[in-house]
Design an enzyme around this catalytic site. Structure first.
Site, PDB file in Angstrom:
ATOM      1  N   ASN A   1      -3.764  12.295  -4.057  1.00  0.00           N
ATOM      2  CA  ASN A   1      -2.786  11.261  -3.717  1.00  0.00           C
ATOM      3  C   ASN A   1      -2.722  10.225  -4.831  1.00  0.00           C
ATOM      4  OD1 ASN A   1      -2.037  11.812  -0.728  1.00  0.00           O
ATOM      5  ND2 ASN A   1      -4.278  11.826  -0.681  1.00  0.00           N
TER       6      ASN A   1
ATOM      7  N   PHE B   1       0.864  -1.182   0.000  1.00  0.00           N
ATOM      8  CA  PHE B   1       0.000   0.000   0.000  1.00  0.00           C
ATOM      9  C   PHE B   1       0.900   1.232   0.000  1.00  0.00           C
ATOM     10  CE2 PHE B   1      -3.277   2.940   0.922  1.00  0.00           C
ATOM     11  CZ  PHE B   1      -4.506   2.308   0.763  1.00  0.00           C
TER      12      PHE B   1
ATOM     13  N   ASP C   1      -1.485   6.796   6.581  1.00  0.00           N
ATOM     14  CA  ASP C   1      -1.573   5.578   7.379  1.00  0.00           C
ATOM     15  C   ASP C   1      -0.211   5.112   7.878  1.00  0.00           C
ATOM     16  OD1 ASP C   1      -2.481   3.214   8.490  1.00  0.00           O
ATOM     17  OD2 ASP C   1      -2.539   2.165   6.575  1.00  0.00           O
TER      18      ASP C   1
ATOM     19  N   PHE D   1     -11.186   8.195  -0.763  1.00  0.00           N
ATOM     20  CA  PHE D   1     -10.650   7.046  -0.045  1.00  0.00           C
ATOM     21  C   PHE D   1     -10.344   5.890  -0.990  1.00  0.00           C
ATOM     22  CE2 PHE D   1     -12.555   9.597   3.150  1.00  0.00           C
ATOM     23  CZ  PHE D   1     -11.933   9.287   4.359  1.00  0.00           C
TER      24      PHE D   1
END
Length: 349
Positions: free
Chosen positions: A129, A27, A80, A329
């Site tokens: 992003n 990720f 994150d 998201f």
């Protein structure tokens, strides 16, 4: 209130499962501010690469290194802990020589570049992003392949991800408890998290109900439409429906859904009645947002991942790349592809 896992799918519930984030390298997030450092000013923009540490922790460590208060270090968005992420931090260091940030050392963190800047980097001040995700142990390659093709054309629901609501929905539960009392919440972080969770949950519910319609992207009288990539909106009238529908089909315009709060929601007539009915049972959360003077706003109902591409490493492993605008998201994209497994299946941005 509909649980996140039970929200309506745009492409139907995925037929297969897969593992998201088997390791942090699966990720990868690269922040896109949309501008370059000025090269002068009292602030220093620092681009960092981190793995295994959260944004606030790195910001506090940077403040300690620079011998300034932690409130003097800001960032555009939280990234994150359980991922490999690139992002910018901003430190206010006025009237001082440029420090040697190459000497900043923190396990799991590396300084990539830094430069002077005139303005503070504020929360939300980013363009978007870029994501590179690896899904492993995919049980149904054909289903995922078809869904990726469909997403290129039809997008995905622009849901707020489960992480917006806290671990186990704790932020939303906090908002519900607060809504049932008149007790002031002094903690600014709790206030922010709880109010955000409340408004996000109502938005998700409105979108979930709209997705149950046969034609999700059908413009109705009173819809609030926005130009793609813009924040302002206008209201659709009956006389304009045919032309507005053409522009929505061409992805020039986006149908929006309400972020409920105080003041007018933005829709009128048929569209307003639909939105109000979708969240009619959530009177406590709506009253909380009005009581705390959170202004109503709008958000696009659908999300179209940009620069979407993918590469199958083998029959059970796929690497997916895409770019999303700020506030969107990645988990809302993954949710339409597979039923995720893994400890961090819902924790992304």
């Amino acid at each position: 209130m509909i649980e996140f896992d039970n929200l309506t799918y745009l492409h139907g519930k995925p037929q297969g499962t897969g593992l998201l984030k088997a390791n942090p390298e699966d990720f990868v997030v690269v922040e896109d501010l949309g501008f370059e450092p000025d090269g002068e000013g009292e602030h220093i923009l620092v681009r960092i690469l981190k793995n295994g540490c959260n944004t606030r922790f790195v910001a506090d460590a940077l403040a300690k290194f620079l011998k300034i208060h932690s409130r003097e270090v800001s960032f555009a968005g939280q990234k994150d802990k359980h991922a490999v992420t690139e992002q910018w931090l901003c430190a206010r260091v006025p009237g001082k020589e440029m420090p040697d940030l190459s000497a900043f050392q923190l396990e799991g963190c590396q300084v990539l570049e830094y430069a002077r800047h005139k303005r503070k980097l504020r929360l939300g001040a980013l363009k978007g992003n870029a994501f590179t995700l690896v899904l492993r142990e995919v049980s149904n390659r054909d289903d995922v392949e078809q869904r990726l093709i469909d997403i290129c054309v039809k997008g995905v629901p622009n849901y707020f991800g489960a992480q917006r609501f806290g671990i186990g929905g704790s932020n939303l539960q906090g908002a519900l408890r607060w809504a049932q009392t008149n007790t002031p919440v002094r903690d600014r972080n709790k206030r922010s998290f709880w109010l955000s969770a409340a408004r996000s949950a109502l938005f998700n519910q409105i979108v979930a109900e709209r997705l149950k319609k046969a034609d999700v992207n059908q413009v109705v009288d009173g819809d609030a439409l926005q130009l793609a990539g813009r924040g302002s909106w206008f209201v659709a009238t009956t006389e304009e429906l045919a032309e507005l529908q053409r522009r929505v089909n061409d992805k020039e315009l986006m149908i929006t859904a309400a972020l409920p709060g105080s003041g007018e929601w933005g829709t009128q007539r048929e569209a307003l009645a639909f939105e109000q009915a979708a969240v009619a049972a959530e009177t406590e959360l709506q009253a909380l947002l009005v009581r705390e003077k959170v202004e109503a706003a709008r958000r696009a109902m659908l999300l179209y991942p940009q620069q979407l591409s993918w590469n199958w490493w083998d029959d059970v492993t796929v690497e997916i790349r895409f770019w999303l605008p700020a506030g969107s998201f990645a988990t809302s994209v993954v949710r339409e592809l597979i039923n995720t497994t893994g400890d961090y299946a819902h924790i992304a941005e």
